[in-house]
Design an enzyme around this catalytic site. Structure first.
Site, short mmCIF file in Angstrom:
data_model
loop_
_atom_site.label_atom_id
_atom_site.label_comp_id
_atom_site.label_asym_id
_atom_site.label_seq_id
_atom_site.Cartn_x
_atom_site.Cartn_y
_atom_site.Cartn_z
N HIS A 72 0.82 -1.21 0.00
CA HIS A 72 0.00 0.00 0.00
C HIS A 72 0.85 1.27 0.00
O HIS A 72 1.24 1.76 1.05
CB HIS A 72 -0.88 -0.03 1.25
CG HIS A 72 -2.06 0.88 1.18
ND1 HIS A 72 -3.31 0.51 1.59
CD2 HIS A 72 -2.18 2.16 0.75
CE1 HIS A 72 -4.15 1.52 1.42
NE2 HIS A 72 -3.48 2.54 0.92
N HIS A 74 1.33 5.26 -2.04
CA HIS A 74 0.84 6.28 -2.98
C HIS A 74 2.07 6.95 -3.58
O HIS A 74 2.82 7.62 -2.86
CB HIS A 74 -0.03 7.31 -2.26
CG HIS A 74 -1.27 6.70 -1.68
ND1 HIS A 74 -2.44 6.58 -2.38
CD2 HIS A 74 -1.51 6.15 -0.46
CE1 HIS A 74 -3.36 5.99 -1.62
NE2 HIS A 74 -2.82 5.73 -0.44
N LEU A 75 2.29 6.75 -4.87
CA LEU A 75 3.49 7.31 -5.49
C LEU A 75 3.20 8.57 -6.30
O LEU A 75 4.11 9.17 -6.86
CB LEU A 75 4.20 6.25 -6.35
CG LEU A 75 4.68 5.01 -5.57
CD1 LEU A 75 5.43 4.05 -6.48
CD2 LEU A 75 5.56 5.39 -4.38
N ASN A 106 -5.06 5.99 -6.98
CA ASN A 106 -5.72 7.31 -6.87
C ASN A 106 -4.79 8.43 -7.36
O ASN A 106 -4.50 9.39 -6.65
CB ASN A 106 -6.22 7.58 -5.44
CG ASN A 106 -5.10 7.65 -4.41
OD1 ASN A 106 -4.03 7.10 -4.61
ND2 ASN A 106 -5.35 8.32 -3.29
N HIS A 197 -10.78 -0.25 0.91
CA HIS A 197 -10.64 0.82 1.90
C HIS A 197 -12.00 0.92 2.55
O HIS A 197 -12.95 1.38 1.92
CB HIS A 197 -10.25 2.10 1.15
CG HIS A 197 -10.37 3.37 1.93
ND1 HIS A 197 -9.33 4.26 2.06
CD2 HIS A 197 -11.41 3.94 2.58
CE1 HIS A 197 -9.72 5.30 2.78
NE2 HIS A 197 -10.99 5.14 3.10
N HIS A 250 -5.59 -1.20 5.50
CA HIS A 250 -5.39 -0.37 6.70
C HIS A 250 -6.47 -0.47 7.77
O HIS A 250 -7.12 0.52 8.10
CB HIS A 250 -5.14 1.08 6.32
CG HIS A 250 -6.04 1.68 5.26
ND1 HIS A 250 -7.40 1.52 5.25
CD2 HIS A 250 -5.75 2.46 4.19
CE1 HIS A 250 -7.91 2.17 4.22
NE2 HIS A 250 -6.92 2.74 3.55
N ASP A 323 0.88 2.55 3.77
CA ASP A 323 -0.02 3.60 3.28
C ASP A 323 0.78 4.91 3.14
O ASP A 323 0.29 6.00 3.47
CB ASP A 323 -1.23 3.80 4.20
CG ASP A 323 -2.34 4.58 3.51
OD1 ASP A 323 -2.16 5.00 2.34
OD2 ASP A 323 -3.39 4.78 4.14
N HIS A 327 2.43 14.30 0.88
CA HIS A 327 1.71 15.53 0.54
C HIS A 327 2.68 16.71 0.68
O HIS A 327 3.51 16.72 1.59
CB HIS A 327 0.51 15.74 1.48
CG HIS A 327 -0.59 14.75 1.26
ND1 HIS A 327 -1.39 14.78 0.14
CD2 HIS A 327 -1.01 13.69 2.01
CE1 HIS A 327 -2.27 13.78 0.21
NE2 HIS A 327 -2.05 13.10 1.32
O1 DOR Z 1 -4.55 9.02 4.58
C1 DOR Z 1 -4.80 8.65 3.45
N1 DOR Z 1 -4.15 9.17 2.39
N2 DOR Z 1 -5.73 7.72 3.26
C2 DOR Z 1 -6.15 7.39 2.03
O2 DOR Z 1 -7.00 6.55 1.92
C3 DOR Z 1 -5.61 8.07 0.84
C4 DOR Z 1 -4.28 8.59 1.11
C5 DOR Z 1 -3.78 9.57 0.06
O3 DOR Z 1 -3.89 9.27 -1.13
O4 DOR Z 1 -3.24 10.60 0.45
#
Ligand code: DOR
Length: 446
Positions: A72, A74-75, A106, A197, A250, A323, A327
């Protein structure tokens, strides 16, 4: 008979000397010789000095294990390259001991068709670790029409998820499970799995942290544990109805862990992961409105943390995932209720597990390597026993090394680690991908 290491000098070979090999077969003192992408020899030599190779990596005091696998991450590519790219994310992964990560869909655009799957696969070429794109269950992750899963399975996608959101409609989820159960032959015989999720939006909407004492004190909208638990309950029922596999992403509440435990005891085809932050942090971390602690599902209570730890310990939870959700500072500087949820995880996960969980290293490696590899259907390349002929995807871990977490030092352009300044024990010394050292002495080589 396994050849003596000294007997196999090869061009491009690497010897990993002086460590203790830990894999699904147990642990033993051995030197490991790799080359041409594979493990050439594993030698329980007592005299390490006769190892001959083009390069020798010191593993004294270290564990030599199959590379870690993260189900899990996010790239952010395509679409949010200011927060992370596949290149930087894979570098962070390798620094954290991972040789494989499953990238969430996503992105912008969503990974929901063959063209975007191919784009991510192309961008992953030459990265520091193997990047396996997962793809959306529904078009645009909108929860309405099924995505063309067959064409994406044909390209090697094995995990489908609308992560960031749960599939709200029971009918759509049922159809997705029925559809996915016929796709295994397209994914090269590996099992295709739907990952959920779990969040019922009717209950979580307007909430930005766990609903409880702390959300009341802080005057912030809450997301009740039941928003997660109702979907876990529903999807267990749908796994029973369809006979299809469901992987729960998660998990964060005691109630979810209890339901998954009961479902497994009933023989249903369910698996589950928990993140490092859900077994190390609680909702009280949000006391100063610091958005670095905002995440979905939210940080929960001490009792929930204890239940997640118990689930990891007794095998209810199959895997530790990060996860990893980078950001930018600009995004995380927004007010708590409007900042995006998510935290960095790749470079701290193993050390947190070693430092915080009262589990033997072998069990932690099962949770972070061979069990997630099996769930992702990539156990032909990752989480393999450390044995001659196997793909040389390995990590070398110094369990005694102490270090201080610093977002500034991480590979990601984002800085949103919730562990800034924390002292941890256990660090990745080297990582090898297809026998090539991608991390040496804690330094990325690509
Ligand atoms: O905290 C999270 N961030 N939960 C998610 O389900 C998505 C993820 C994100 O893409 O930032």
């Amino acid at each position: 008979m396994t050849p003596r290491l000294a007997a196999v000098p090869r061009s491009g070979s690497v010897a990993i000397r002086g460590g203790t090999v830990v894999d699904s077969n147990g642990s033993r003192r051995a030197d490991v010789l790799v080359g041409d992408g594979r493990i050439i020899a594993v030698d329980a030599a007592d005299d390490a000095s006769d190892v001959t190779a083009d390069r020798v990596l010191d593993a004294s005091g270290c564990l030599v294990a199959p590379g870690l696998v993260d189900l899990h991450v996010h790239l952010r590519q395509p679409g949010r390259e200011d927060a992370e790219t596949i290149e930087t994310g894979a570098r962070g992964a390798a620094l954290g001991g991972f040789t494989a990560v499953v990238a969430m869909p996503n992105t912008t655009p969503t990974i929901d068709c063959a063209a975007v799957v191919r784009e991510v696969q192309d961008l992953s070429d030459g990265a520091c670790c193997d990047v396996y794109p997962s793809a959306a269950i529904t078009l645009g992750r909108r929860g309405e029409e099924l995505a063309p899963m067959a064409e994406m399975a044909r390209l090697g996608v094995r995990m489908f998820t609308d992560d960031g959101a749960g599939v709200q409609s029971s009918r759509v989820m049922r159809r997705a499970l029925e559809y996915a159960s016929g796709l295994d032959h397209l994914a090269g015989g590996a099992a295709v799995v739907l990952a959920q999720h779990c969040e019922v939006e009717e209950l979580s909407e307007g909430g930005c942290m766990h609903e409880g004492e702390w959300s009341s004190r802080l005057g912030l909208g809450g997301q009740p544990a039941e928003a997660e638990e109702l979907m876990v309950m529903r999807d267990i029922a749908l796994a029973r109805l369809t006979g299809s596999r469901v992987h729960f992403q998660h998990l964060s509440t005691a109630g979810s862990v209890a339901m998954v435990r009961a479902a497994k005891q009933a023989g249903l085809p369910v698996t589950a992961e928990a993140t490092t932050h859900h077994f190390t942090l609680t909702d009280s971390c949000c006391a100063d409105y610091d958005t670095v602690f905002k995440v979905h599902p939210p940080l929960r209570t001490e009792a929930d943390v204890a239940a997640i730890r118990a689930g990891l310990s007794d095998g209810t939870i199959d895997a530790i995932a990060t996860d990893h959700a980078p950001h930018t500072s600009a995004d995380k500087e927004k007010p708590f209720d409007s900042a995006p949820p998510g935290m960095l995880g790749l470079e701290t996960a193993l050390a947190l597990a070693l430092t915080e969980l009262d589990l033997p290293a072998e069990q932690i490696l099962a949770l972070m390597s061979w069990r997630p590899a099996a769930i992702a259907g990539i156990d032909d390349r990752h989480g393999r026993p450390v044995a001659p002929g196997e793909p040389a995807n390995l990590c070398v871990i110094d369990p005694a090394a102490e270090w201080t977490v610093s977002g500034e030092d991480m590979a990601s352009p984002s800085r949103n680690t919730p562990y800034e300044g924390r002292r941890l024990k256990g660090r990745v010394r080297h990582t090898l991908l297809d026998a090539a050292p991608v991390v040496i002495d804690g330094e990325a080589q690509r």
